[in-house]
Design an enzyme around this catalytic site. Structure first.
Site, PDB file in Angstrom:
ATOM      1  N   GLY A   1     -59.583  33.063 -23.789  1.00 46.63           N
ATOM      2  CA  GLY A   1     -61.033  33.199 -23.942  1.00 46.63           C
ATOM      3  C   GLY A   1     -61.833  32.534 -22.840  1.00 46.63           C
ATOM      4  O   GLY A   1     -63.055  32.639 -22.821  1.00 46.63           O
TER       5      GLY A   1
ATOM      6  N   ASP B   1     -63.653  31.703 -19.341  1.00 47.00           N
ATOM      7  CA  ASP B   1     -64.214  32.418 -18.210  1.00 47.00           C
ATOM      8  C   ASP B   1     -64.902  31.402 -17.316  1.00 47.00           C
ATOM      9  O   ASP B   1     -64.752  30.192 -17.505  1.00 47.00           O
ATOM     10  CB  ASP B   1     -65.149  33.548 -18.670  1.00 47.00           C
ATOM     11  CG  ASP B   1     -66.338  33.040 -19.475  1.00 47.00           C
ATOM     12  OD1 ASP B   1     -66.929  32.012 -19.094  1.00 47.00           O
ATOM     13  OD2 ASP B   1     -66.690  33.688 -20.485  1.00 47.00           O
TER      14      ASP B   1
ATOM     15  N   TYR C   1     -64.138  30.581 -30.705  1.00 45.52           N
ATOM     16  CA  TYR C   1     -64.662  31.843 -31.236  1.00 45.52           C
ATOM     17  C   TYR C   1     -65.135  31.613 -32.677  1.00 45.52           C
ATOM     18  O   TYR C   1     -64.369  31.180 -33.536  1.00 45.52           O
ATOM     19  CB  TYR C   1     -63.593  32.934 -31.202  1.00 45.52           C
ATOM     20  CG  TYR C   1     -63.396  33.581 -29.842  1.00 45.52           C
ATOM     21  CD1 TYR C   1     -63.976  33.045 -28.685  1.00 45.52           C
ATOM     22  CD2 TYR C   1     -62.654  34.751 -29.704  1.00 45.52           C
ATOM     23  CE1 TYR C   1     -63.815  33.650 -27.445  1.00 45.52           C
ATOM     24  CE2 TYR C   1     -62.481  35.361 -28.464  1.00 45.52           C
ATOM     25  CZ  TYR C   1     -63.056  34.799 -27.346  1.00 45.52           C
ATOM     26  OH  TYR C   1     -62.883  35.412 -26.121  1.00 45.52           O
TER      27      TYR C   1
ATOM     28  N   LYS D   1     -59.090  43.830 -17.400  1.00 46.38           N
ATOM     29  CA  LYS D   1     -60.168  43.044 -16.820  1.00 46.38           C
ATOM     30  C   LYS D   1     -59.685  41.680 -16.332  1.00 46.38           C
ATOM     31  O   LYS D   1     -58.896  41.021 -16.985  1.00 46.38           O
ATOM     32  CB  LYS D   1     -61.253  42.834 -17.877  1.00 46.38           C
ATOM     33  CG  LYS D   1     -62.560  42.292 -17.309  1.00 46.38           C
ATOM     34  CD  LYS D   1     -63.499  41.877 -18.443  1.00 46.38           C
ATOM     35  CE  LYS D   1     -64.134  43.091 -19.104  1.00 46.38           C
ATOM     36  NZ  LYS D   1     -65.036  42.686 -20.202  1.00 46.38           N
TER      37      LYS D   1
ATOM     38  N   ASP E   1     -65.073  40.458 -13.929  1.00 43.22           N
ATOM     39  CA  ASP E   1     -66.158  39.898 -14.740  1.00 43.22           C
ATOM     40  C   ASP E   1     -66.533  38.510 -14.228  1.00 43.22           C
ATOM     41  O   ASP E   1     -65.738  37.575 -14.319  1.00 43.22           O
ATOM     42  CB  ASP E   1     -65.682  39.813 -16.206  1.00 43.22           C
ATOM     43  CG  ASP E   1     -66.778  39.343 -17.142  1.00 43.22           C
ATOM     44  OD1 ASP E   1     -67.893  39.026 -16.664  1.00 43.22           O
ATOM     45  OD2 ASP E   1     -66.527  39.302 -18.363  1.00 43.22           O
TER      46      ASP E   1
ATOM     47  N   ASN F   1     -69.199  36.700 -15.249  1.00 43.77           N
ATOM     48  CA  ASN F   1     -69.863  35.864 -16.265  1.00 43.77           C
ATOM     49  C   ASN F   1     -71.072  35.108 -15.711  1.00 43.77           C
ATOM     50  O   ASN F   1     -71.237  33.916 -15.947  1.00 43.77           O
ATOM     51  CB  ASN F   1     -68.861  34.907 -16.916  1.00 43.77           C
ATOM     52  CG  ASN F   1     -67.910  35.644 -17.843  1.00 43.77           C
ATOM     53  OD1 ASN F   1     -66.856  36.103 -17.410  1.00 43.77           O
ATOM     54  ND2 ASN F   1     -68.298  35.798 -19.102  1.00 43.77           N
TER      55      ASN F   1
ATOM     56  N   GLU G   1     -68.827  43.049 -13.551  1.00 44.22           N
ATOM     57  CA  GLU G   1     -69.532  42.749 -14.800  1.00 44.22           C
ATOM     58  C   GLU G   1     -70.307  41.433 -14.696  1.00 44.22           C
ATOM     59  O   GLU G   1     -69.784  40.455 -14.156  1.00 44.22           O
ATOM     60  CB  GLU G   1     -68.465  42.638 -15.908  1.00 44.22           C
ATOM     61  CG  GLU G   1     -69.006  42.375 -17.293  1.00 44.22           C
ATOM     62  CD  GLU G   1     -67.895  42.509 -18.357  1.00 44.22           C
ATOM     63  OE1 GLU G   1     -66.886  43.199 -18.092  1.00 44.22           O
ATOM     64  OE2 GLU G   1     -68.047  41.919 -19.437  1.00 44.22           O
TER      65      GLU G   1
ATOM     66  N   ASP H   1     -73.700  44.647 -27.387  1.00 41.74           N
ATOM     67  CA  ASP H   1     -72.794  44.103 -28.399  1.00 41.74           C
ATOM     68  C   ASP H   1     -73.562  44.011 -29.727  1.00 41.74           C
ATOM     69  O   ASP H   1     -74.592  43.346 -29.813  1.00 41.74           O
ATOM     70  CB  ASP H   1     -72.321  42.710 -27.950  1.00 41.74           C
ATOM     71  CG  ASP H   1     -71.234  42.142 -28.865  1.00 41.74           C
ATOM     72  OD1 ASP H   1     -71.180  42.532 -30.051  1.00 41.74           O
ATOM     73  OD2 ASP H   1     -70.460  41.298 -28.388  1.00 41.74           O
TER      74      ASP H   1
ATOM     75  N   GLY I   1     -67.769  41.002 -29.242  1.00 38.76           N
ATOM     76  CA  GLY I   1     -67.774  39.689 -29.883  1.00 38.76           C
ATOM     77  C   GLY I   1     -67.100  39.739 -31.255  1.00 38.76           C
ATOM     78  O   GLY I   1     -66.678  38.723 -31.795  1.00 38.76           O
TER      79      GLY I   1
ATOM     80  N   GLU J   1     -63.325  47.751 -25.265  1.00 43.72           N
ATOM     81  CA  GLU J   1     -62.679  46.476 -24.964  1.00 43.72           C
ATOM     82  C   GLU J   1     -61.731  46.071 -26.099  1.00 43.72           C
ATOM     83  O   GLU J   1     -62.055  46.231 -27.275  1.00 43.72           O
ATOM     84  CB  GLU J   1     -63.770  45.409 -24.786  1.00 43.72           C
ATOM     85  CG  GLU J   1     -63.236  44.044 -24.429  1.00 43.72           C
ATOM     86  CD  GLU J   1     -64.340  43.065 -24.020  1.00 43.72           C
ATOM     87  OE1 GLU J   1     -65.500  43.238 -24.467  1.00 43.72           O
ATOM     88  OE2 GLU J   1     -64.039  42.128 -23.249  1.00 43.72           O
TER      89      GLU J   1
END
Lengths: 407, 407
Positions: free
Chosen positions: A19, A21, A29, A212, A243, A245, A269, A319, A348, A373
């Site tokens: 998870g 980034d 999460y 990704k 990505d 972020n 992204e 999302d 998410g 995704e």
């Protein structure tokens, strides 16, 4: 009738770099869960997603919205949900805390999603089936199109839905074939080079044709090296998304994106700050034909409208556990359909809810069935976890929106 | 050293139509108050403003940020506050709840403002005096310019501050004369026509030469009638501002603004959704030379940058109790200086803090000393309430930022 409502703050530490980034080094999460307890014995469950700290604030705000549903019949609620959404999202005191963004809007997502879940459970069908079977008018009654009048009036939205009625039968065949997935988990930011390469090979072997890599490092050379490494490991025919972020400044993004061009990314992204519509416009223009994917942190339909108007987004990653739930997700998907931009949600929800929504988008709106995704975490916590075979989401059959957690 | 920190949720019902606008019919003016208790015996007080419901959520989020100041020396904190602001506003889990907007950013405002208050109290000077006496480098060290690299680098900001050093001595004379105010309270939305007319006459008699009427009614004829009525009561030489509080759609705004043209509004405020940069651009272009005033609900410097880049804002109404506090307020004021757009803050603080900031903006940045909004509510709750004479803010002399409440 909804007898009572409740919220739950649930958090799942991931550990071991999963998870991670460029900005979120140690995410937890978490879901702000809203439950609507119906006197039929059914419970509607809705989620908003956070990364841990502050998940309790979203629950508290969701309590405030959910309380207003007590004593109501879900069919009546959903018959004019667009109006209720307008009322809740513009509640005169709470509105100041947004409007239509941040904690209060995440909370509204949780409550909205619980309504859709209960609705589908009461009808005894999976949410995607409920949605595709709604008449255009009934569907529009669940949406709040305010502040979109310059781009999407009710009449235009109705025409769009009716136009796309043709071809539905063929598109509905996707429910047998399954909706393609892409693998987000090969290249978390903190994974070592070796682990990333190993994951690429595993994903290809499992049948994924798109994956990704997290970039956005303080050291652009790391990003470029790892992007080339993934291309080499995956081969020329796999779609590779990068990505960042939001970690690049506009000048940095302009430079790094031009250096990433030759590894042929399918998209780049979140290159920079999610509020910076004009920076994305400038970047998209400079790096075409490379496309940008945007929306993971975009809170509402108004900002998505601006992104679409400037034509800087090649892919929209709305999302439904970030914007105001299923209702606003569908509104934004309609906008995307008008502008001809594919919707590729950020998940998410780990895909639980979105597997329904992308089927609806494809079948009823005629949006391209590109891919969804796939994040493999938290599967053990869901009552009906998504099922991926050969890189393809298997169509959910249980009643509701597949968001029940084992709690 | 900051020994401990605390937050307080304080709410003041107004009643009798006061504070009402097109969307907020019954606001409860509220502050999420952060207090930093220093071992010197001084207490730094910072405010974020809300309209009641949810003020507790802002307090809880402020607790999270404030806890990170415990044990620190305020001079050390402020020597590199820009870096701390960057760290706090990008805290990896909390950031998801914004980023840089909504509850978490209001909370950051409250904590930031408490730091500036404690800093000025420790130096024994009013905040405006502290700020104008900082060297350009020391001032810049309190700011976070990230995501502005395409418009305002540190070098450009430094040059801007140095350029404006000339003329300071003359501009500093405003501290003797006082900073002009304008009266926001003549025409709250729920006030009757008679009450509005009476208030206009009272405001003119008190010396105000600028005042504001709330519009944004569901019935545009009411707006137009009342705007003309105020013009008639005030005469041709009073500046009249109209505030729609986001209630118009773009097509409505285009129509109504053109009909309001002949009563010569000084500005039209918040015509539509605060996130809709492109709608404001289209409207501003259509109704020129009438100008738009924007920013009451704009949460951060990135969105203000977009507003300035499209040149749609004739006036920027950044509010230091909405954006991330004094630090981001100054950053946005620097941007405005570069773009040549006057800063006329919205005063969620009732002018207590902003009376310091507009003096700084004029003296140190060379921004025009136009006028500052005056809202007469809550005076009895402040330890050092603003003092207005002849429509002019008297320069505060007490140490700190004038934000201590009697609680």
């Amino acid at each position: 009738m909804i007898q009572h409502t409740s919220t739950k703050d649930v958090r799942y530490p991931l550990g071991q770099g999963a998870g991670s980034d460029a900005i979120h080094r140690d995410p937890i999460y978490s879901y702000a869960v809203t439950q609507l307890h119906d006197d039929s014995g059914l419970t509607g469950t809705g989620l908003a997603f956070t990364l841990g700290e502050g998940n309790d604030l979203v629950c508290k705000a969701a309590d405030f919205y959910a309380a207003q549903l007590k004593g109501k019949d879900i069919e009546e609620v959903m018959a004019s949900f667009g109006h209720l959404f307008y009322q809740l999202s513009n509640e005169q005191q709470f509105r100041w805390l947004g409007p239509h963004k941040g904690v209060v809007h995440l909370a509204l997502a949780s409550v909205t999603n619980a309504c859709y879940d209960l609705w589908a459970k009461k009808r005894g069908v999976p949410l995607w089936k409920l949605l595709i079977d709604l008449s255009p008018e009934a569907l529009l009654n669940t949406l709040d199109l305010s502040y979109l009048e310059d781009e999407l009036t009710r009449e235009e939205a109705l025409a769009l839905l009716k136009e796309n009625h043709a071809g539905r039968a063929i598109r509905e065949q996707i429910t047998a074939a399954g909706y393609p997935g892409y693998d987000t988990s090969i290249g978390w930011f903190n994974y070592s080079d070796d682990k990333v390469k190993e994951n690429v090979k595993k994903a290809v072997a499992e049948g994924f044709t798109a994956m990704k890599l997290k970039v956005g490092s303080a050291d652009p050379e790391r990003d470029i090296r790892r992007a080339n490494m993934v291309r080499e490991a995956a081969g020329d025919y796999v779609k590779i998304m990068l990505d960042a972020n939001q970690q690049w400044t506009l000048p940095q993004a302009l430079e790094i994106c031009s250096r990433l061009r030759h590894m042929n990314p399918y998209w780049i992204e979140e290159p920079t700050h999610p509020d910076d519509v004009l920076a994305h416009h400038q970047l998209a223009t400079a790096i075409a034909p490379i496309k940008l994917a945007l929306g993971e942190h975009v809170p509402n339909r108004v900002i998505f409208k601006n992104y679409l108007q400037t034509k800087c987004a090649g892919f929209i990653q709305v999302d439904a556990v970030r914007v105001g739930g299923v209702s606003e997700f569908i509104t934004i998907s309609l906008l995307c359909r008008k502008f001809g931009v594919p919707v590729v949600p950020h998940v998410g929800d780990m895909g639980q809810l979105h597997q329904h929504l992308v089927l609806f988008n494809h079948i009823a709106l005629g949006n391209e069935a590109l891919f969804l995704e796939h994040i493999p975490h938290l599967q053990q916590h869901f009552r009906h976890p998504v099922s991926i075979r050969g890189g393809v989401y298997q169509t959910p059959q249980e009643p509701g929106s597949s968001c029940d957690l084992i709690i």
